[in-house]
Design an enzyme around this catalytic site. Structure first.
Site, mmCIF file in Angstrom:
data_model
loop_
_atom_site.group_PDB
_atom_site.id
_atom_site.type_symbol
_atom_site.label_atom_id
_atom_site.label_comp_id
_atom_site.label_asym_id
_atom_site.label_seq_id
_atom_site.Cartn_x
_atom_site.Cartn_y
_atom_site.Cartn_z
ATOM 1 N N THR A 134 0.582 -1.398 0.006
ATOM 2 C CA THR A 134 0.013 0.208 -0.036
ATOM 3 C C THR A 134 0.698 1.342 0.081
ATOM 4 O O THR A 134 1.650 1.353 0.815
ATOM 5 C CB THR A 134 -0.649 0.122 1.133
ATOM 6 O OG1 THR A 134 -1.857 -1.408 1.175
ATOM 7 C CG2 THR A 134 -1.903 1.310 1.092
ATOM 8 N N LYS A 159 -1.338 -1.103 -4.010
ATOM 9 C CA LYS A 159 -2.462 -0.540 -3.840
ATOM 10 C C LYS A 159 -2.239 1.272 -3.343
ATOM 11 O O LYS A 159 -1.724 1.413 -2.601
ATOM 12 C CB LYS A 159 -3.241 -1.129 -2.598
ATOM 13 C CG LYS A 159 -4.376 -0.552 -2.014
ATOM 14 C CD LYS A 159 -4.868 -1.275 -0.785
ATOM 15 C CE LYS A 159 -6.332 -0.662 -0.152
ATOM 16 N NZ LYS A 159 -6.857 -1.694 0.806
ATOM 17 N N ASP A 189 -7.773 2.609 -3.595
ATOM 18 C CA ASP A 189 -8.579 2.784 -2.431
ATOM 19 C C ASP A 189 -8.834 4.192 -2.216
ATOM 20 O O ASP A 189 -8.040 4.855 -1.759
ATOM 21 C CB ASP A 189 -7.857 2.050 -1.592
ATOM 22 C CG ASP A 189 -8.931 1.844 -0.012
ATOM 23 O OD1 ASP A 189 -10.052 2.351 -0.325
ATOM 24 O OD2 ASP A 189 -8.413 1.455 0.787
ATOM 25 N N ASP A 240 -15.551 -2.054 1.154
ATOM 26 C CA ASP A 240 -14.769 -2.423 2.389
ATOM 27 C C ASP A 240 -15.481 -1.837 3.680
ATOM 28 O O ASP A 240 -16.218 -2.699 4.236
ATOM 29 C CB ASP A 240 -13.532 -1.600 2.298
ATOM 30 C CG ASP A 240 -12.572 -1.766 3.667
ATOM 31 O OD1 ASP A 240 -12.992 -2.480 4.526
ATOM 32 O OD2 ASP A 240 -11.565 -1.257 3.498
ATOM 33 N N CYS A 292 -6.456 -5.791 6.133
ATOM 34 C CA CYS A 292 -5.852 -5.594 7.226
ATOM 35 C C CYS A 292 -6.143 -4.103 7.786
ATOM 36 O O CYS A 292 -6.333 -3.113 7.047
ATOM 37 C CB CYS A 292 -4.606 -5.726 7.382
ATOM 38 S SG CYS A 292 -3.385 -4.856 6.438
ATOM 39 N N ASP A 317 -4.406 -7.835 0.955
ATOM 40 C CA ASP A 317 -3.837 -6.664 1.270
ATOM 41 C C ASP A 317 -3.490 -6.797 2.718
ATOM 42 O O ASP A 317 -3.964 -6.317 3.376
ATOM 43 C CB ASP A 317 -4.900 -5.494 1.100
ATOM 44 C CG ASP A 317 -4.369 -4.250 1.483
ATOM 45 O OD1 ASP A 317 -3.234 -3.941 1.407
ATOM 46 O OD2 ASP A 317 -5.167 -3.419 2.233
ATOM 47 N N ASP A 319 -0.221 -6.121 4.501
ATOM 48 C CA ASP A 319 1.103 -5.278 4.453
ATOM 49 C C ASP A 319 1.356 -4.543 5.475
ATOM 50 O O ASP A 319 2.609 -3.864 5.528
ATOM 51 C CB ASP A 319 1.358 -4.616 3.103
ATOM 52 C CG ASP A 319 0.436 -3.444 2.836
ATOM 53 O OD1 ASP A 319 -0.747 -3.579 3.587
ATOM 54 O OD2 ASP A 319 0.760 -2.547 2.185
#
Length: 367
Positions: A134, A159, A189, A240, A292, A317, A319
């Site tokens: 990200t 991301k 995102d 999300d 996360c 995702d 990380d």
């Protein structure tokens, strides 16, 4: 066979640098970790990173909820996970991050009791998980530079956090794509940062940069707006913040508002309920991603095992632990090589040694 003791810890983890998304910026994450000790020599660890914005929780509310949950679970069989989750729901409403800490620890106990890595008990669909990396919101030029660094480290998917200024967001995507070339997957995102009109405009402008999907382009409550974006966007739409439960998943599907869903353990209440969200989505042909919040290696390991075990979790995702300067797990968990989350042969979550200095003393013990 029963739960002998539950210990609750508060942990603060610093980021290498401030991390910015559309709703704001953070320099650290404040998490809650739980250790469940059984009367047959097996222990399990769980963790969650609460978010006031997403789940209405803070570290303090999680600790308070656990003060009501934990006493009810002492003496219970840790392997009866669905029954224990039902007990948690009877004791407190909501509080998914608090429940996730317990649920994850119970699953860790399950794996260790069976002597198997947890993902094999969850279905064992895959033995490794591709994660993205990200990029925090910065200027387009800075994000392009960060993208190159991530790709040089082996990441095959990026991301991009966006959602603060539509015109700048287009530039962010353009400059990152030009910097990394064609062989890297790009996801974006917006974290609820656009209106439906802005989202449609931006997504049509960035389509040519080959975006895999856009995550939560509009505010979580605006399901009609999300459905509009999905109809008018050339890029697949992932929910999300709009999906916390199997009920939410069913509603979004009925409204034809999503192509994909992002499941987070702290948002759904743990692995058991995350699996139920995935099952609802799979029945409708909707693919899922495991995401996360700001967990340490404990929470990330739980997400990775879930993603490896469940076939309908096709994206990850995972990380956030890589963004932390502080490392709670000294040995074990999962590791990243060339964008893949890899597992050890250790049972459960695979945790071997935690940093006791960073963990500190428990803020509460229930026995």
């Amino acid at each position: 066979m029963g739960i002998e003791r539950i210990e609750v810890y508060q942990v603060t983890l610093r980021f290498f640098e401030p991390f910015r998304i559309a709703p704001g910026e953070s320099a650290e994450s404040r998490n809650v970790a739980v250790r469940i000790v059984t009367d047959y020599g097996v222990e399990g660890w769980g963790e969650a990173s609460p978010s006031r914005r997403v789940t209405g929780e803070t570290v303090e509310t999680v600790v308070e909820a656990l003060s009501r949950i934990a006493p009810r679970l002492v003496g219970a069989c840790p392997l009866r996970i669905e029954r224990n989750v039902e007990t948690m729901d009877q004791v407190v409403e909501g509080n998914p991050a608090a429940k996730a800490t317990i649920d994850i620890a119970l699953h860790d106990v399950l794996g260790k009791t069976a002597g198997k890595p947890l993902f094999t008990l969850l279905g064992g669909y895959r033995a490794e998980v591709l994660t993205d990396f990200t990029l925090s919101i910065k200027t387009p030029k800075e994000m392009a530079a960060d993208a190159v660094k991530a790709v040089e480290k082996g990441f095959k998917a990026l991301k991009l956090k966006v959602g603060v200024n539509p015109s700048e967001d287009v530039e962010r995507v353009r400059m990152v794509r030009e910097a990394v070339g064609e062989g890297v997957e790009i996801r974006v995102d917006a974290n609820e940062g656009w209106s439906p009109e802005q989202a449609v405009e931006v997504l049509n402008r960035v389509e040519k940069f080959r975006i895999r999907f856009v995550e939560q382009p509009v505010p979580a409550h605006d399901v009609k707006g999300l459905a509009r974006v999905r109809r008018e966007s050339p890029i697949p739409v992932m929910a999300d913040e709009s999906v916390h439960s199997p009920y939410d998943a069913l509603r979004l599907i009925r409204e034809e508002a999503v192509d994909m869903m992002n499941i987070k353990l702290a948002k759904s209440g743990g692995i058991l309920k995350a699996r139920k969200i995935s099952d609802v989505a799979e029945a409708a042909g909707v693919s899922c991603m495991i995401g996360c919040m700001s967990e340490s290696e404990i929470g990330v390991a739980a997400g990775a095992h879930f993603a490896a075990g469940v076939g309908n979790v096709n994206y990850a995702d995972l990380d956030c632990d890589l963004l932390h300067a502080d490392k709670l797990v000294k040995k074990g968990g999962t590791r990243v090589e060339n964008s893949m989350r890899l597992f050890s042969r250790e049972s459960g979550l695979g945790l071997v040694e935690l940093d006791t200095g960073l963990l500190g003393r428990p803020v509460a013990v229930y026995k």
